[in-house]
Design a protein around this motif. Structure first.
Motif, short mmCIF file in Angstrom:
data_model
loop_
_atom_site.label_atom_id
_atom_site.label_comp_id
_atom_site.label_asym_id
_atom_site.label_seq_id
_atom_site.Cartn_x
_atom_site.Cartn_y
_atom_site.Cartn_z
N UNK A 58 0.69 -1.26 -0.14
CA UNK A 58 0.02 0.09 -0.09
C UNK A 58 1.04 0.87 0.08
N UNK A 59 -0.06 2.63 -0.18
CA UNK A 59 0.91 3.81 -0.28
C UNK A 59 0.74 4.33 0.90
N UNK A 60 1.07 5.16 1.35
CA UNK A 60 1.14 5.86 3.22
C UNK A 60 2.05 7.01 2.53
N UNK B 183 5.03 12.26 14.49
CA UNK B 183 4.20 11.75 13.26
C UNK B 183 4.72 10.38 12.88
N UNK B 184 4.47 9.98 11.87
CA UNK B 184 4.84 8.24 11.83
C UNK B 184 5.62 7.91 10.74
N UNK B 185 5.32 8.83 10.13
CA UNK B 185 6.50 8.88 9.13
C UNK B 185 8.51 8.71 9.39
N UNK B 186 8.10 9.86 11.05
CA UNK B 186 9.98 9.78 11.44
C UNK B 186 10.25 8.21 11.57
N UNK B 187 8.82 7.31 11.55
CA UNK B 187 9.22 5.95 12.13
C UNK B 187 10.34 4.80 10.71
N UNK B 188 9.69 6.16 9.86
CA UNK B 188 10.45 4.78 8.25
C UNK B 188 11.88 5.17 8.06
N UNK B 189 12.65 4.06 8.08
CA UNK B 189 14.29 4.11 8.39
C UNK B 189 14.78 4.68 6.41
N UNK B 190 15.60 5.89 6.96
CA UNK B 190 15.63 6.89 5.56
C UNK B 190 15.12 7.92 5.14
N UNK B 191 14.40 8.24 6.44
CA UNK B 191 13.82 9.82 6.81
C UNK B 191 14.05 11.20 7.98
#
Length: 186
Positions: free
Chosen positions: A139-141, A178-186
């Motif tokens: 899926x796309x987030x 922010x949930x996107x701060x948990x994604x590696x590479x951000x």
């Protein structure tokens, strides 16, 4: 009773997990690798059960498949490192309004396929996206740039309260949560 079929079943599950993991995220939208394997294994096993008339052996194998799925899911919940290898993690495909071509190549996803996913989410302009990821289920987030985000009731309330009170408040907790701060590479 010969129980070598249990070893064969375990081998089948392990190899299938690896193969589906190699197949990639876009191949199985909305299902985890383990769930896809169990569904395929159950279907195949049921076909063999009808053909070979080994009812009790098939029941044991199906039970083994379900126990395997439960075990894998519980291991994933307890050990994040194992979860990363079995399920994977989100992959950044858009950063600050620009497509991350290298990550698209890793995912074997074309720009057109990414654009299709964006259109399905109602996004018209890539430049309006701060961060977009392809999740482990295919899926796309996404997170919109501040200027493209819809206004919320809380923000309207804060604006109205500011006008009444004449003072402004700054919310620093939003960036931390922010949930996107948990994604590696951000």
């Amino acid at each position: 009773m010969n129980i070598t079929f249990l070893g064969e079943a375990l081998g089948l599950l392990f190899i299938s997990t690896l193969l589906l993991r190699i197949a990639g995220k876009k191949s199985m939208a909305k299902m985890t690798n383990s769930e896809v394997i169990i569904i395929l294994a159950i279907g195949t096993t049921m076909g063999h059960a009808i053909k070979e008339h080994k009812f009790w052996q098939i029941i044991i194998i199906l039970t083994f498949f379900i126990l395997y799925l439960i075990l894998i899911q519980s291991v994933q919940m307890r050990f994040k490192k194992i979860q990363r290898y079995l399920i994977g993690s989100a992959t950044v495909v858009i950063r600050d309004g620009g497509i991350v071509e290298d990550n698209l190549k890793k995912l074997r996803l074309t720009t057109e396929q990414l654009e299709m996913k964006l259109r399905q989410k109602g996004i018209a302009y890539i430049a309006n996206i701060k961060t977009a990821t392809i999740e482990s289920d295919g899926g796309l987030g996404f997170e919109l740039m501040e200027h493209a985000q819809p206004i919320t009731r809380k923000e309207i309330s804060d604006i109205l309260n500011e006008k009444k009170d004449g003072n402004s408040q700054n919310s620093g907790d939003q960036e931390k949560d922010n949930l996107f701060n948990k994604v590696p590479g951000i």
